[in-house]
Motif scaffolding. Structure first.
Motif, PDB file in Angstrom:
ATOM      1  N   GLU A   1     -54.314  -4.391  53.403  1.00 10.90           N
ATOM      2  CA  GLU A   1     -52.837  -4.299  54.660  1.00 10.90           C
ATOM      3  C   GLU A   1     -52.396  -3.427  53.349  1.00 10.90           C
ATOM      4  OE1 GLU A   1     -49.564  -6.753  57.161  1.00 10.90           O
ATOM      5  OE2 GLU A   1     -50.518  -7.058  55.210  1.00 10.90           O
ATOM      6  N   ILE A   2     -52.199  -1.840  53.475  1.00 10.24           N
ATOM      7  CA  ILE A   2     -51.225  -0.947  53.157  1.00 10.24           C
ATOM      8  C   ILE A   2     -49.762  -1.529  53.767  1.00 10.24           C
ATOM      9  CG2 ILE A   2     -51.211   1.258  52.161  1.00 10.24           C
ATOM     10  CD1 ILE A   2     -53.786   0.342  52.231  1.00 10.24           C
ATOM     11  N   LEU A   3     -49.291  -1.410  52.699  1.00 12.17           N
ATOM     12  CA  LEU A   3     -47.721  -1.749  52.232  1.00 12.17           C
ATOM     13  C   LEU A   3     -46.563  -0.653  52.131  1.00 12.17           C
ATOM     14  CD1 LEU A   3     -48.080  -5.451  50.827  1.00 12.17           C
ATOM     15  CD2 LEU A   3     -47.578  -4.891  53.626  1.00 12.17           C
ATOM     16  N   GLY A   4     -45.706  -0.331  52.743  1.00 11.96           N
ATOM     17  CA  GLY A   4     -44.756   0.329  52.620  1.00 11.96           C
ATOM     18  C   GLY A   4     -43.885  -0.411  50.924  1.00 11.96           C
ATOM     19  N   PRO A   5     -42.770   0.474  50.143  1.00 12.04           N
ATOM     20  CA  PRO A   5     -41.946  -0.103  49.552  1.00 12.04           C
ATOM     21  C   PRO A   5     -41.256  -1.229  50.108  1.00 12.04           C
ATOM     22  CG  PRO A   5     -40.919   1.857  50.552  1.00 12.04           C
ATOM     23  CD  PRO A   5     -42.032   1.690  51.088  1.00 12.04           C
ATOM     24  N   ASP A   6     -40.690  -1.410  51.293  1.00  9.66           N
ATOM     25  CA  ASP A   6     -40.454  -2.477  52.134  1.00  9.66           C
ATOM     26  C   ASP A   6     -41.122  -3.977  52.063  1.00  9.66           C
ATOM     27  OD1 ASP A   6     -37.798  -2.070  51.206  1.00  9.66           O
ATOM     28  OD2 ASP A   6     -37.147  -0.844  52.864  1.00  9.66           O
ATOM     29  N   LEU A   7     -42.774  -3.754  52.046  1.00  8.93           N
ATOM     30  CA  LEU A   7     -43.403  -4.898  51.869  1.00  8.93           C
ATOM     31  C   LEU A   7     -43.828  -4.559  53.808  1.00  8.93           C
ATOM     32  CD1 LEU A   7     -42.777  -8.220  49.659  1.00  8.93           C
ATOM     33  CD2 LEU A   7     -44.409  -5.779  48.912  1.00  8.93           C
ATOM     34  N   GLU A   8     -43.495  -3.626  53.818  1.00  5.02           N
ATOM     35  CA  GLU A   8     -43.672  -3.202  55.971  1.00  5.02           C
ATOM     36  C   GLU A   8     -45.489  -2.368  55.912  1.00  5.02           C
ATOM     37  OE1 GLU A   8     -42.548   0.615  54.260  1.00  5.02           O
ATOM     38  OE2 GLU A   8     -41.772  -1.361  53.905  1.00  5.02           O
ATOM     39  N   THR A   9     -46.291  -3.277  56.609  1.00  5.32           N
ATOM     40  CA  THR A   9     -47.019  -2.927  57.017  1.00  5.32           C
ATOM     41  C   THR A   9     -47.389  -1.117  57.720  1.00  5.32           C
ATOM     42  OG1 THR A   9     -48.682  -4.910  57.695  1.00  5.32           O
ATOM     43  CG2 THR A   9     -50.040  -2.927  58.138  1.00  5.32           C
ATOM     44  N   VAL A  10     -47.983  -0.702  56.352  1.00  2.00           N
ATOM     45  CA  VAL A  10     -47.508   1.709  56.787  1.00  2.00           C
ATOM     46  C   VAL A  10     -48.970   1.906  57.357  1.00  2.00           C
ATOM     47  CG1 VAL A  10     -45.847   1.781  55.471  1.00  2.00           C
ATOM     48  CG2 VAL A  10     -48.265   1.941  54.952  1.00  2.00           C
ATOM     49  N   ALA A  11     -50.371   0.681  56.983  1.00  2.00           N
ATOM     50  CA  ALA A  11     -51.825   1.082  57.843  1.00  2.00           C
ATOM     51  C   ALA A  11     -52.410  -0.071  57.188  1.00  2.00           C
ATOM     52  CB  ALA A  11     -52.025   2.553  56.916  1.00  2.00           C
ATOM     53  N   THR A  12     -53.597  -0.271  58.050  1.00  2.00           N
ATOM     54  CA  THR A  12     -54.817  -1.252  58.163  1.00  2.00           C
ATOM     55  C   THR A  12     -56.081  -0.074  57.543  1.00  2.00           C
ATOM     56  OG1 THR A  12     -54.835  -1.875  60.024  1.00  2.00           O
ATOM     57  CG2 THR A  12     -53.682  -3.063  58.680  1.00  2.00           C
ATOM     58  N   LEU A  13     -57.229  -1.327  56.767  1.00  2.44           N
ATOM     59  CA  LEU A  13     -57.870  -0.569  57.370  1.00  2.44           C
ATOM     60  C   LEU A  13     -59.184  -2.064  57.340  1.00  2.44           C
ATOM     61  CD1 LEU A  13     -58.151   1.712  53.925  1.00  2.44           C
ATOM     62  CD2 LEU A  13     -59.320   2.806  56.190  1.00  2.44           C
ATOM     63  N   GLY A  14     -60.217  -1.669  58.220  1.00  2.00           N
ATOM     64  CA  GLY A  14     -60.829  -2.612  58.865  1.00  2.00           C
ATOM     65  C   GLY A  14     -62.247  -2.898  58.780  1.00  2.00           C
ATOM     66  N   LEU A  15     -63.259  -3.529  59.155  1.00  2.00           N
ATOM     67  CA  LEU A  15     -64.488  -3.139  59.462  1.00  2.00           C
ATOM     68  C   LEU A  15     -65.163  -1.780  59.829  1.00  2.00           C
ATOM     69  CD1 LEU A  15     -67.495  -4.064  58.685  1.00  2.00           C
ATOM     70  CD2 LEU A  15     -67.400  -5.836  60.082  1.00  2.00           C
ATOM     71  N   PRO A  16     -64.083  -1.870  61.309  1.00  2.00           N
ATOM     72  CA  PRO A  16     -64.868  -0.824  61.899  1.00  2.00           C
ATOM     73  C   PRO A  16     -64.619   0.649  61.002  1.00  2.00           C
ATOM     74  CG  PRO A  16     -63.906  -2.210  63.692  1.00  2.00           C
ATOM     75  CD  PRO A  16     -63.528  -3.056  62.274  1.00  2.00           C
ATOM     76  N   ASP A  17     -64.085   0.454  60.410  1.00  2.00           N
ATOM     77  CA  ASP A  17     -62.907   2.010  59.577  1.00  2.00           C
ATOM     78  C   ASP A  17     -63.769   2.020  58.962  1.00  2.00           C
ATOM     79  OD1 ASP A  17     -60.338   1.693  61.329  1.00  2.00           O
ATOM     80  OD2 ASP A  17     -59.851   0.615  60.054  1.00  2.00           O
ATOM     81  N   PHE A  18     -64.139   1.365  57.627  1.00  2.00           N
ATOM     82  CA  PHE A  18     -65.223   1.226  56.598  1.00  2.00           C
ATOM     83  C   PHE A  18     -66.831   1.394  57.341  1.00  2.00           C
ATOM     84  CE2 PHE A  18     -62.100  -1.410  54.006  1.00  2.00           C
ATOM     85  CZ  PHE A  18     -62.307  -0.481  53.131  1.00  2.00           C
ATOM     86  N   HIS A  19     -67.045   0.884  57.884  1.00  2.00           N
ATOM     87  CA  HIS A  19     -68.624   1.129  58.942  1.00  2.00           C
ATOM     88  C   HIS A  19     -68.320   3.031  59.752  1.00  2.00           C
ATOM     89  CE1 HIS A  19     -71.987   1.121  61.736  1.00  2.00           C
ATOM     90  NE2 HIS A  19     -72.256   0.535  61.487  1.00  2.00           N
ATOM     91  N   ALA A  20     -67.558   3.795  59.930  1.00  2.00           N
ATOM     92  CA  ALA A  20     -67.266   4.602  60.151  1.00  2.00           C
ATOM     93  C   ALA A  20     -67.089   5.964  58.760  1.00  2.00           C
ATOM     94  CB  ALA A  20     -66.354   5.376  61.219  1.00  2.00           C
ATOM     95  N   LEU A  21     -66.358   5.201  57.960  1.00  2.00           N
ATOM     96  CA  LEU A  21     -65.990   5.730  56.480  1.00  2.00           C
ATOM     97  C   LEU A  21     -68.019   5.803  56.024  1.00  2.00           C
ATOM     98  CD1 LEU A  21     -63.106   4.575  54.943  1.00  2.00           C
ATOM     99  CD2 LEU A  21     -63.839   6.846  55.914  1.00  2.00           C
ATOM    100  N   TRP A  22     -68.174   5.120  56.361  1.00  2.00           N
ATOM    101  CA  TRP A  22     -69.639   5.190  55.591  1.00  2.00           C
ATOM    102  C   TRP A  22     -70.722   5.941  56.264  1.00  2.00           C
ATOM    103  CZ3 TRP A  22     -73.915   1.208  56.814  1.00  2.00           C
ATOM    104  CH2 TRP A  22     -74.605   1.228  56.196  1.00  2.00           C
ATOM    105  N   GLN A  23     -70.754   5.790  57.317  1.00  2.00           N
ATOM    106  CA  GLN A  23     -71.561   6.952  58.101  1.00  2.00           C
ATOM    107  C   GLN A  23     -71.494   7.880  58.110  1.00  2.00           C
ATOM    108  OE1 GLN A  23     -70.654   4.674  61.882  1.00  2.00           O
ATOM    109  NE2 GLN A  23     -72.834   3.684  62.021  1.00  2.00           N
TER     110      GLN A  23
END
Length: 153
Positions: free
Chosen positions: A119-141
């Motif tokens: 979970e990627i966080l912003g300056p106020d600890l808010e979630t700005v992006a996430t990376l999950g298993l499907p994301d890594f699978h697509a990047l790997w491919q």
């Protein structure tokens, strides 16, 4: 919440993620059935990446340099030297990481998540992006397959 996009490889060092500076990646393997993502990360010397949280159990082996860890307010909390190996459960406080006086190369193995891994966080600890298993699978491919060893006959 935005998805993280892949940019072009940087001089065969690895790949970058849009909006995340000072780190390059190369995914070694993604096993969706076992819920495992293994990757190499290279952190720039004397720089820090964005704050993040781990949502999967993970192991880290430092292959080059030192990995510096910082808490959410920027305080240096830990230095992991070359060849240090750490296993941690999912969770923990938000933190940032970066290289020491030279670029740090580390092997990360993330295990047991079929949802969010980072979970990627912003300056106020808010979630700005996430990376999950499907994301890594697509990047790997999308990666060019690594050079395979040859065996003389």
């Amino acid at each position: 919440m935005r998805r993280v996009a892949v940019t072009q490889p940087l001089r065969d060092i690895g790949h970058t993620l849009e909006g995340i500076e000072h780190v390059w990646y190369h995914i070694l393997k993604v096993d969706p059935d076992a819920r495992i993502v293994d990757l190499l990360l290279k952190f720039s010397a004397n720089q820090r990446i964005l704050l993040r949280r781990h949502h999967a159990d993970y192991s880290i082996l430092i292959l080059q340099g030192e990995l510096h860890l910082y808490d959410a307010d920027g305080t240096l909390t830990e230095i992991r030297p070359t060849l240090s190996f750490v296993e941690k459960p999912a969770g923990g406080p938000p933190h940032s990481e970066g290289g020491g006086d030279i670029d740090c190369i580390a092997w990360f193995s993330n295990r047991g998540s079929d949802g969010v891994i980072y979970e990627i966080l912003g300056p106020d600890l808010e979630t700005v992006a996430t990376l999950g298993l499907p994301d890594f699978h697509a990047l790997w491919q999308a990666q060019v397959p690594p050079v395979q060893p040859s065996h003389p006959e």
